[in-house]
Write a protein that holds these residues in place. Structure first.
Motif, PDB file in Angstrom:
ATOM      1  N   UNK A 282       0.855  -1.177   0.000  1.00 30.86           N
ATOM      2  CA  UNK A 282       0.000   0.000   0.000  1.00 30.86           C
ATOM      3  C   UNK A 282       0.897   1.235   0.000  1.00 30.86           C
ATOM      4  N   UNK A 283       0.327   2.408  -0.265  1.00 35.08           N
ATOM      5  CA  UNK A 283       1.136   3.627  -0.355  1.00 35.08           C
ATOM      6  C   UNK A 283       1.830   3.958   0.958  1.00 35.08           C
ATOM      7  N   UNK A 284       1.302   3.464   2.075  1.00 36.74           N
ATOM      8  CA  UNK A 284       1.968   3.722   3.363  1.00 36.74           C
ATOM      9  C   UNK A 284       3.041   2.688   3.665  1.00 36.74           C
ATOM     10  N   UNK A 285       3.276   1.761   2.740  1.00 34.44           N
ATOM     11  CA  UNK A 285       4.332   0.772   2.901  1.00 34.44           C
ATOM     12  C   UNK A 285       3.894  -0.550   3.514  1.00 34.44           C
ATOM     13  N   UNK A 286       2.658  -0.649   3.975  1.00 34.84           N
ATOM     14  CA  UNK A 286       2.201  -1.915   4.550  1.00 34.84           C
ATOM     15  C   UNK A 286       1.900  -2.919   3.430  1.00 34.84           C
ATOM     16  N   UNK A 287       2.196  -4.188   3.699  1.00 38.20           N
ATOM     17  CA  UNK A 287       1.960  -5.201   2.672  1.00 38.20           C
ATOM     18  C   UNK A 287       0.474  -5.554   2.547  1.00 38.20           C
ATOM     19  N   UNK A 288       0.119  -5.974   1.343  1.00 38.87           N
ATOM     20  CA  UNK A 288      -1.241  -6.440   1.080  1.00 38.87           C
ATOM     21  C   UNK A 288      -1.206  -7.596   0.106  1.00 38.87           C
ATOM     22  N   UNK A 289      -2.306  -8.322   0.043  1.00 38.28           N
ATOM     23  CA  UNK A 289      -2.450  -9.405  -0.927  1.00 38.28           C
ATOM     24  C   UNK A 289      -3.912  -9.507  -1.308  1.00 38.28           C
ATOM     25  N   UNK A 290      -4.169  -9.497  -2.586  1.00 40.76           N
ATOM     26  CA  UNK A 290      -5.529  -9.627  -3.115  1.00 40.76           C
ATOM     27  C   UNK A 290      -5.460 -10.426  -4.411  1.00 40.76           C
ATOM     28  N   UNK A 291      -6.558 -11.069  -4.749  1.00 36.67           N
ATOM     29  CA  UNK A 291      -6.627 -11.705  -6.066  1.00 36.67           C
ATOM     30  C   UNK A 291      -6.832 -10.607  -7.109  1.00 36.67           C
ATOM     31  N   UNK A 292      -6.558 -10.968  -8.351  1.00 37.74           N
ATOM     32  CA  UNK A 292      -6.783  -9.989  -9.418  1.00 37.74           C
ATOM     33  C   UNK A 292      -8.244  -9.558  -9.456  1.00 37.74           C
ATOM     34  N   UNK A 293      -9.171 -10.512  -9.316  1.00 34.73           N
ATOM     35  CA  UNK A 293     -10.581 -10.117  -9.385  1.00 34.73           C
ATOM     36  C   UNK A 293     -10.976  -9.242  -8.202  1.00 34.73           C
ATOM     37  N   UNK A 294     -10.355  -9.441  -7.035  1.00 32.76           N
ATOM     38  CA  UNK A 294     -10.624  -8.547  -5.909  1.00 32.76           C
ATOM     39  C   UNK A 294     -10.090  -7.144  -6.197  1.00 32.76           C
ATOM     40  N   UNK A 295      -8.887  -7.068  -6.766  1.00 34.85           N
ATOM     41  CA  UNK A 295      -8.321  -5.758  -7.113  1.00 34.85           C
ATOM     42  C   UNK A 295      -9.201  -5.056  -8.137  1.00 34.85           C
ATOM     43  N   UNK A 296      -9.607  -5.791  -9.155  1.00 39.45           N
ATOM     44  CA  UNK A 296     -10.450  -5.196 -10.197  1.00 39.45           C
ATOM     45  C   UNK A 296     -11.799  -4.762  -9.617  1.00 39.45           C
ATOM     46  N   UNK A 297     -12.354  -5.580  -8.735  1.00 38.27           N
ATOM     47  CA  UNK A 297     -13.596  -5.190  -8.061  1.00 38.27           C
ATOM     48  C   UNK A 297     -13.407  -3.933  -7.228  1.00 38.27           C
ATOM     49  N   UNK A 298     -12.249  -3.836  -6.562  1.00 40.55           N
ATOM     50  CA  UNK A 298     -11.962  -2.634  -5.777  1.00 40.55           C
ATOM     51  C   UNK A 298     -11.897  -1.402  -6.666  1.00 40.55           C
ATOM     52  N   UNK A 299     -11.216  -1.507  -7.788  1.00 41.92           N
ATOM     53  CA  UNK A 299     -11.078  -0.357  -8.691  1.00 41.92           C
ATOM     54  C   UNK A 299     -12.451   0.128  -9.151  1.00 41.92           C
ATOM     55  N   UNK A 300     -13.316  -0.798  -9.547  1.00 44.74           N
ATOM     56  CA  UNK A 300     -14.653  -0.421 -10.024  1.00 44.74           C
ATOM     57  C   UNK A 300     -15.471   0.231  -8.912  1.00 44.74           C
ATOM     58  N   UNK A 301     -15.483  -0.373  -7.726  1.00 48.30           N
ATOM     59  CA  UNK A 301     -16.316   0.171  -6.647  1.00 48.30           C
ATOM     60  C   UNK A 301     -15.740   1.464  -6.080  1.00 48.30           C
ATOM     61  N   UNK A 302     -14.423   1.538  -5.967  1.00 53.85           N
ATOM     62  CA  UNK A 302     -13.779   2.756  -5.473  1.00 53.85           C
ATOM     63  C   UNK A 302     -14.094   3.928  -6.396  1.00 53.85           C
ATOM     64  N   UNK A 303     -13.960   3.707  -7.693  1.00 52.95           N
ATOM     65  CA  UNK A 303     -14.247   4.769  -8.665  1.00 52.95           C
ATOM     66  C   UNK A 303     -15.714   5.189  -8.587  1.00 52.95           C
ATOM     67  N   UNK A 304     -16.607   4.223  -8.452  1.00 54.34           N
ATOM     68  CA  UNK A 304     -18.034   4.547  -8.361  1.00 54.34           C
ATOM     69  C   UNK A 304     -18.353   5.389  -7.138  1.00 54.34           C
ATOM     70  N   UNK A 305     -17.731   5.065  -6.024  1.00 51.79           N
ATOM     71  CA  UNK A 305     -17.928   5.831  -4.792  1.00 51.79           C
ATOM     72  C   UNK A 305     -17.550   7.297  -5.019  1.00 51.79           C
TER      73      UNK A 305
END
Length: 182
Positions: free
Chosen positions: A110-133
């Protein structure tokens, strides 16, 4: 419908909605931009920066962002071009993915340096929902300033790009369904 097919449709919808929102902001910019206009552009810029961060994450490359925004929001024309380019990248990316690749987990920071792990479909879902918000936030600002905002619903998009969805073959649903029996 597969997850991949749904994601392709959602990213095409995102591009359609982004285009409408930018057109609304451009009309406002032409009239007389004020603090709310600049706030709206900053919000849209934040959503775009997050889109770009996830472009890097999906490709397993480092990005240069240390924040989910920029010190100053870009001019709307520049932001518009960047958003369009990124939206097209996402559409092409999802069209190339196989179902197995969608479920693959990717580690990132993440931008603050903490590690993360997501599947591609989770990342893509995040991008769509984040943008919609955030489009919703900007749409609310536009409504306050102009009394209207561009259409931004998935159903509106589907029915605009596929007008045949408005009627079933041989039927026209112009009346309300009967009231349920109680």
């Amino acid at each position: 419908m597969s997850a991949r097919a749904l994601l392709i449709s959602l990213f095409r919808y995102k591009a359609w909605a982004d285009e409408g929102l930018i057109a609304g902001l451009a009309r406002l910019e032409d009239e007389s931009p004020n603090d709310e206009y600049y706030t709206a552009v900053s919000i849209l810029n934040h959503a775009h920066v997050v889109d770009r961060i996830f472009v890097a994450n999906l490709q397993r490359v480092r990005h240069a962002y240390t924040n989910t925004g920029t010190a100053e929001a870009p001019k709307l024309d520049d932001l518009s071009r960047a958003i369009t380019e990124t939206d097209q990248w996402y559409i092409a990316y999802v069209e190339r993915l196989g179902e197995t690749e969608l479920t693959e987990a990717i580690e990132f920071l993440f931008t603050d340096g903490t590690p993360g792990r997501m599947s591609r479909e989770e990342m893509l879902g995040h991008v769509v929902t984040h943008a919609g918000y955030h489009r919703g936030e900007v749409g609310r600002i536009l409504t306050q300033l102009t009394t209207s905002s561009p259409r931004d619903t998935f159903t509106g998009y589907l029915h605009e790009v596929e007008p045949a969805r408005r009627a079933l073959p041989g039927e026209r649903h112009t009346t309300l369904p009967p009231e349920p029996v109680r």
